[in-house]
Design a protein around this motif. Structure first.
Motif, PDB file in Angstrom:
ATOM      1  N   ILE A 278      24.314 103.994 -37.687  1.00  0.00           N
ATOM      2  CA  ILE A 278      24.862 104.949 -36.721  1.00  0.00           C
ATOM      3  C   ILE A 278      24.427 104.532 -35.318  1.00  0.00           C
ATOM      4  O   ILE A 278      23.248 104.260 -35.072  1.00  0.00           O
ATOM      5  CB  ILE A 278      24.381 106.386 -36.994  1.00  0.00           C
ATOM      6  CG1 ILE A 278      24.901 106.872 -38.363  1.00  0.00           C
ATOM      7  CG2 ILE A 278      24.858 107.337 -35.892  1.00  0.00           C
ATOM      8  CD1 ILE A 278      24.396 108.245 -38.757  1.00  0.00           C
ATOM      9  N   VAL A 279      25.390 104.457 -34.412  1.00  0.00           N
ATOM     10  CA  VAL A 279      25.100 104.196 -33.002  1.00  0.00           C
ATOM     11  C   VAL A 279      25.466 105.470 -32.243  1.00  0.00           C
ATOM     12  O   VAL A 279      26.628 105.872 -32.242  1.00  0.00           O
ATOM     13  CB  VAL A 279      25.910 102.999 -32.459  1.00  0.00           C
ATOM     14  CG1 VAL A 279      25.528 102.723 -31.002  1.00  0.00           C
ATOM     15  CG2 VAL A 279      25.684 101.753 -33.310  1.00  0.00           C
ATOM     16  N   SER A 280      24.470 106.109 -31.632  1.00  0.00           N
ATOM     17  CA  SER A 280      24.699 107.385 -30.955  1.00  0.00           C
ATOM     18  C   SER A 280      24.505 107.258 -29.451  1.00  0.00           C
ATOM     19  O   SER A 280      23.642 106.520 -28.982  1.00  0.00           O
ATOM     20  CB  SER A 280      23.738 108.455 -31.480  1.00  0.00           C
ATOM     21  OG  SER A 280      24.163 108.959 -32.720  1.00  0.00           O
ATOM     22  N   GLY A 281      25.308 108.026 -28.717  1.00  0.00           N
ATOM     23  CA  GLY A 281      25.194 108.050 -27.265  1.00  0.00           C
ATOM     24  C   GLY A 281      24.854 109.432 -26.763  1.00  0.00           C
ATOM     25  O   GLY A 281      25.256 110.431 -27.359  1.00  0.00           O
ATOM     26  N   GLY A 282      24.118 109.471 -25.654  1.00  0.00           N
ATOM     27  CA  GLY A 282      23.745 110.748 -25.060  1.00  0.00           C
ATOM     28  C   GLY A 282      24.195 110.860 -23.621  1.00  0.00           C
ATOM     29  O   GLY A 282      25.002 110.055 -23.133  1.00  0.00           O
TER      30      GLY A 282
ATOM     31  N   PHE B 267      31.031 101.774 -24.784  1.00  0.00           N
ATOM     32  CA  PHE B 267      30.087 100.738 -25.230  1.00  0.00           C
ATOM     33  C   PHE B 267      29.452 101.145 -26.558  1.00  0.00           C
ATOM     34  O   PHE B 267      29.204 100.308 -27.423  1.00  0.00           O
ATOM     35  CB  PHE B 267      28.990 100.515 -24.183  1.00  0.00           C
ATOM     36  CG  PHE B 267      29.450  99.828 -22.931  1.00  0.00           C
ATOM     37  CD1 PHE B 267      30.178  98.645 -23.000  1.00  0.00           C
ATOM     38  CD2 PHE B 267      29.148 100.346 -21.678  1.00  0.00           C
ATOM     39  CE1 PHE B 267      30.606  98.000 -21.846  1.00  0.00           C
ATOM     40  CE2 PHE B 267      29.568  99.712 -20.519  1.00  0.00           C
ATOM     41  CZ  PHE B 267      30.295  98.529 -20.604  1.00  0.00           C
ATOM     42  N   VAL B 268      29.171 102.444 -26.697  1.00  0.00           N
ATOM     43  CA  VAL B 268      28.598 102.964 -27.949  1.00  0.00           C
ATOM     44  C   VAL B 268      29.585 102.750 -29.094  1.00  0.00           C
ATOM     45  O   VAL B 268      29.224 102.279 -30.175  1.00  0.00           O
ATOM     46  CB  VAL B 268      28.268 104.475 -27.811  1.00  0.00           C
ATOM     47  CG1 VAL B 268      27.828 105.060 -29.146  1.00  0.00           C
ATOM     48  CG2 VAL B 268      27.194 104.680 -26.757  1.00  0.00           C
ATOM     49  N   GLU B 269      30.840 103.083 -28.841  1.00  0.00           N
ATOM     50  CA  GLU B 269      31.875 102.931 -29.856  1.00  0.00           C
ATOM     51  C   GLU B 269      32.070 101.461 -30.224  1.00  0.00           C
ATOM     52  O   GLU B 269      32.261 101.118 -31.402  1.00  0.00           O
ATOM     53  CB  GLU B 269      33.180 103.545 -29.351  1.00  0.00           C
ATOM     54  CG  GLU B 269      33.070 105.044 -29.088  1.00  0.00           C
ATOM     55  CD  GLU B 269      34.293 105.620 -28.390  1.00  0.00           C
ATOM     56  OE1 GLU B 269      35.087 104.823 -27.827  1.00  0.00           O
ATOM     57  OE2 GLU B 269      34.465 106.847 -28.400  1.00  0.00           O
ATOM     58  N   GLU B 270      32.008 100.584 -29.221  1.00  0.00           N
ATOM     59  CA  GLU B 270      32.219  99.157 -29.490  1.00  0.00           C
ATOM     60  C   GLU B 270      31.070  98.575 -30.309  1.00  0.00           C
ATOM     61  O   GLU B 270      31.291  97.794 -31.246  1.00  0.00           O
ATOM     62  CB  GLU B 270      32.360  98.384 -28.181  1.00  0.00           C
ATOM     63  CG  GLU B 270      32.736  96.914 -28.395  1.00  0.00           C
ATOM     64  CD  GLU B 270      33.003  96.162 -27.103  1.00  0.00           C
ATOM     65  OE1 GLU B 270      33.242  94.943 -27.188  1.00  0.00           O
ATOM     66  OE2 GLU B 270      32.964  96.786 -26.019  1.00  0.00           O
TER      67      GLU B 270
ATOM     68  N   ALA C 175      26.662 111.257 -31.567  1.00  0.00           N
ATOM     69  CA  ALA C 175      26.522 111.733 -30.188  1.00  0.00           C
ATOM     70  C   ALA C 175      25.618 112.950 -30.133  1.00  0.00           C
ATOM     71  O   ALA C 175      25.447 113.664 -31.123  1.00  0.00           O
ATOM     72  CB  ALA C 175      27.889 112.075 -29.594  1.00  0.00           C
ATOM     73  N   THR C 176      25.043 113.178 -28.947  1.00  0.00           N
ATOM     74  CA  THR C 176      24.307 114.413 -28.698  1.00  0.00           C
ATOM     75  C   THR C 176      25.299 115.439 -28.153  1.00  0.00           C
ATOM     76  O   THR C 176      26.481 115.135 -27.982  1.00  0.00           O
ATOM     77  CB  THR C 176      23.174 114.178 -27.684  1.00  0.00           C
ATOM     78  OG1 THR C 176      23.748 113.706 -26.459  1.00  0.00           O
ATOM     79  CG2 THR C 176      22.172 113.164 -28.201  1.00  0.00           C
TER      80      THR C 176
ATOM     81  N   GLY D 111      20.870 105.970 -24.423  1.00  0.00           N
ATOM     82  CA  GLY D 111      20.871 106.964 -23.361  1.00  0.00           C
ATOM     83  C   GLY D 111      20.546 108.352 -23.844  1.00  0.00           C
ATOM     84  O   GLY D 111      21.045 109.343 -23.307  1.00  0.00           O
ATOM     85  N   ILE D 112      19.696 108.456 -24.865  1.00  0.00           N
ATOM     86  CA  ILE D 112      19.304 109.737 -25.450  1.00  0.00           C
ATOM     87  C   ILE D 112      17.837 109.981 -25.135  1.00  0.00           C
ATOM     88  O   ILE D 112      16.977 109.154 -25.460  1.00  0.00           O
ATOM     89  CB  ILE D 112      19.532 109.736 -26.973  1.00  0.00           C
ATOM     90  CG1 ILE D 112      21.032 109.622 -27.285  1.00  0.00           C
ATOM     91  CG2 ILE D 112      18.941 110.984 -27.612  1.00  0.00           C
ATOM     92  CD1 ILE D 112      21.347 109.444 -28.749  1.00  0.00           C
ATOM     93  N   SER D 113      17.537 111.111 -24.515  1.00  0.00           N
ATOM     94  CA  SER D 113      16.158 111.393 -24.097  1.00  0.00           C
ATOM     95  C   SER D 113      15.251 111.705 -25.283  1.00  0.00           C
ATOM     96  O   SER D 113      14.086 111.317 -25.306  1.00  0.00           O
ATOM     97  CB  SER D 113      16.135 112.554 -23.108  1.00  0.00           C
ATOM     98  OG  SER D 113      16.627 113.742 -23.729  1.00  0.00           O
ATOM     99  N   GLY D 114      15.798 112.427 -26.267  1.00  0.00           N
ATOM    100  CA  GLY D 114      15.005 112.743 -27.451  1.00  0.00           C
ATOM    101  C   GLY D 114      14.592 114.196 -27.554  1.00  0.00           C
ATOM    102  O   GLY D 114      13.488 114.502 -28.009  1.00  0.00           O
ATOM    103  N   ALA D 115      15.476 115.110 -27.171  1.00  0.00           N
ATOM    104  CA  ALA D 115      15.188 116.536 -27.326  1.00  0.00           C
ATOM    105  C   ALA D 115      15.061 116.873 -28.812  1.00  0.00           C
ATOM    106  O   ALA D 115      15.699 116.243 -29.658  1.00  0.00           O
ATOM    107  CB  ALA D 115      16.298 117.371 -26.695  1.00  0.00           C
ATOM    108  N   THR D 116      14.237 117.872 -29.107  1.00  0.00           N
ATOM    109  CA  THR D 116      13.981 118.246 -30.504  1.00  0.00           C
ATOM    110  C   THR D 116      15.260 118.569 -31.258  1.00  0.00           C
ATOM    111  O   THR D 116      15.395 118.232 -32.440  1.00  0.00           O
ATOM    112  CB  THR D 116      13.045 119.468 -30.557  1.00  0.00           C
ATOM    113  OG1 THR D 116      11.833 119.160 -29.871  1.00  0.00           O
ATOM    114  CG2 THR D 116      12.727 119.841 -31.999  1.00  0.00           C
TER     115      THR D 116
END
Length: 314
Positions: free
Chosen positions: A194-198, A209-212, A223-224, A255-260
Motif C-alpha cells: 500500500i502506498v498512501s498519501g497525506g 505520484f502516490v498513484e504512480e 490516503a489519510t 507526506g503523512i505526519s502520523g496522527a493517531t
C-alpha cells in the motif's frame, strides 16, 4: 470458551476479513466452529485451516442468514459469535442479538482477556477515542477487517452439512438487483503493498505520484482524511480508525505526519517506509525506514528506480 464464526463468502471463496476471525478466536484460546452458507468450496477451504465447519446451503440474503445463524447460535450455545464487519454483518449482527437477547459490539479492532474477562476495543467519536467494552453473557461481535492476521494452515477438520428449514414468514425483503460500488474494487484489507498519501502531498496533481508508485509496485493506493476531504481521491481509499485497518507486507507513507487516527490503522504493517520533510514527524517513530525530505522530489526518483529494477528483472 466456545466461539461460533460466521464466515462470509462472495458466493465462492471466503472473504479475507472473515478468515481473520480464526485468529481473533485463537487469541482468546477459544474452541472454534465456523458457519458457512452457500459455498461448499469455501467450507472446504476453512476446514483445511483446521477449523470444524457447519455448512448450510439454504441461506442467501440477510433475512435467511439471520434465521440460520440464530438457529445455530441456539444450537451451539457459544460464548461469542464473531462476524467480519461487512455490510451484511452490520445488518445481521444486531438482529440476532435482539432476537435472542444477547450483547452486541460492532466495529471491534481488538479482543483480549483480562482477569478472565473478555474486553472488546472499538473506535468511537469518529475514531478520536478508543472505548473498551465488556459484555455479560454471550456477545455478538463484528470485527473490523485488518485487525487480525490471516490464519496459518492447520490439520484438516471436518465439514458437517446441515439442512435448515426457513419459514416463509422470515423473508421480509427481496433483492431484485445489485449494483457494484467502486469501493468494492479497492481492496485495501488484502493488499500486500500500500502506498498512501497525506496532506503533505500538497495538491491533487502531486498526489498522482502516490498513484504512480503504487501502480509500479503492483500495490493499492491509500490516503489519510485530508486528501479525501479535498477531493484528491475517493473515500474508499481511506486508511485509519475512520477508514480501513490494513496489515500489508509493505506500507509507504508519503507526506503523512502520523496522527493517531491514521497510524492506528496501519501500524500492524510488516514493513513501513515513511517520507516527510519534518524530521520530528510522529510517523517516523513507527517507521522501519525514515526518509527526511520533500516528498514531491523523492517520489519521482523512487518511481524511476523501481521501474529500472522491474525492467532489469525481466
Amino acid at each position: 470458551m466456545k466461539a461460533l464464526l460466521f464466515m462470509e463468502t462472495d458466493g465462492e471463496k471466503v472473504l479475507g476479513g472473515s478468515l481473520e476471525l480464526i485468529s481473533a478466536a485463537k487469541a482468546l484460546d477459544a474452541e472454534k466452529t465456523a458457519l458457512i452458507v452457500g459455498s461448499r468450496v469455501a467450507a472446504d477451504t476453512v476446514a483445511a485451516l483446521g477449523v470444524p465447519v457447519i455448512f448450510i446451503d439454504t441461506a442467501v440474503d440477510c433475512d435467511t442468514v439471520t434465521e440460520v445463524l440464530s438457529q445455530m447460535v441456539k444450537e451451539q450455545n457459544p460464548n461469542i459469535v464473531l462476524l467480519s464487519n461487512t455490510v451484511m454483518a452490520k445488518d445481521v449482527a444486531p438482529r440476532i442479538a435482539a432476537r435472542i437477547g444477547l450483547g452486541c459490539v460492532s466495529d471491534v479492532i481488538e479482543i483480549k482477556k483480562d482477569d478472565g474477562k473478555v474486553i472488546y476495543t472499538r473506535p468511537a467519536y469518529g475514531g478520536t477515542v478508543l472505548e473498551h467494552i465488556e459484555v455479560e453473557g454471550t456477545a455478538v461481535v463484528t470485527v473490523r477487517s485488518g485487525s487480525f492476521s490471516k490464519p496459518e494452515e492447520g490439520s484438516k477438520a471436518a465439514v458437517t452439512e446441515k439442512k435448515v428449514e426457513i419459514p416463509v414468514g422470515v423473508i421480509k425483503a427481496k433483492i431484485i438487483d445489485k449494483v457494484k460500488e467502486i469501493s468494492e474494487a479497492v481492496n485495501l484489507e488484502e493488499a500486500e503493498i500500500i502506498v498512501s498519501g497525506g496532506r503533505g502531498m500538497g495538491n491533487a496533481e502531486n498526489f498522482k505520484f502516490v498513484e504512480e508508485l503504487a501502480n509500479v509496485l503492483g500495490g493499492v493506493v491509500g490516503a489519510t482524511r485530508p486528501p479525501i476531504e479535498d477531493g484528491w481521491i475517493s473515500r474508499a481509499h481511506q486508511v485509519g480508525q475512520s477508514g480501513k485497518i490494513v496489515t500489508p507486507k509493505l506500507y509507504i507513507a508519503c507526506g503523512i505526519s502520523g496522527a493517531t487516527q491514521h497510524t492506528s490503522g496501519m501500524s500492524g504493517s510488516n514493513y513501513i517506509v515513511a517520507i516527510n520533510k519534518d524530521e520530528e514527524a510522529p510517523i517516523f517513530e513507527i517507521a522501519d525506514v525514515s526518509i527526511v525530505g520533500n516528498v514531491t522530489e523523492i517520489l519521482p526518483v523512487m518511481i524511476q528506480e523501481m521501474k529500472k529494477v522491474k525492467e532489469e528483472a525481466k
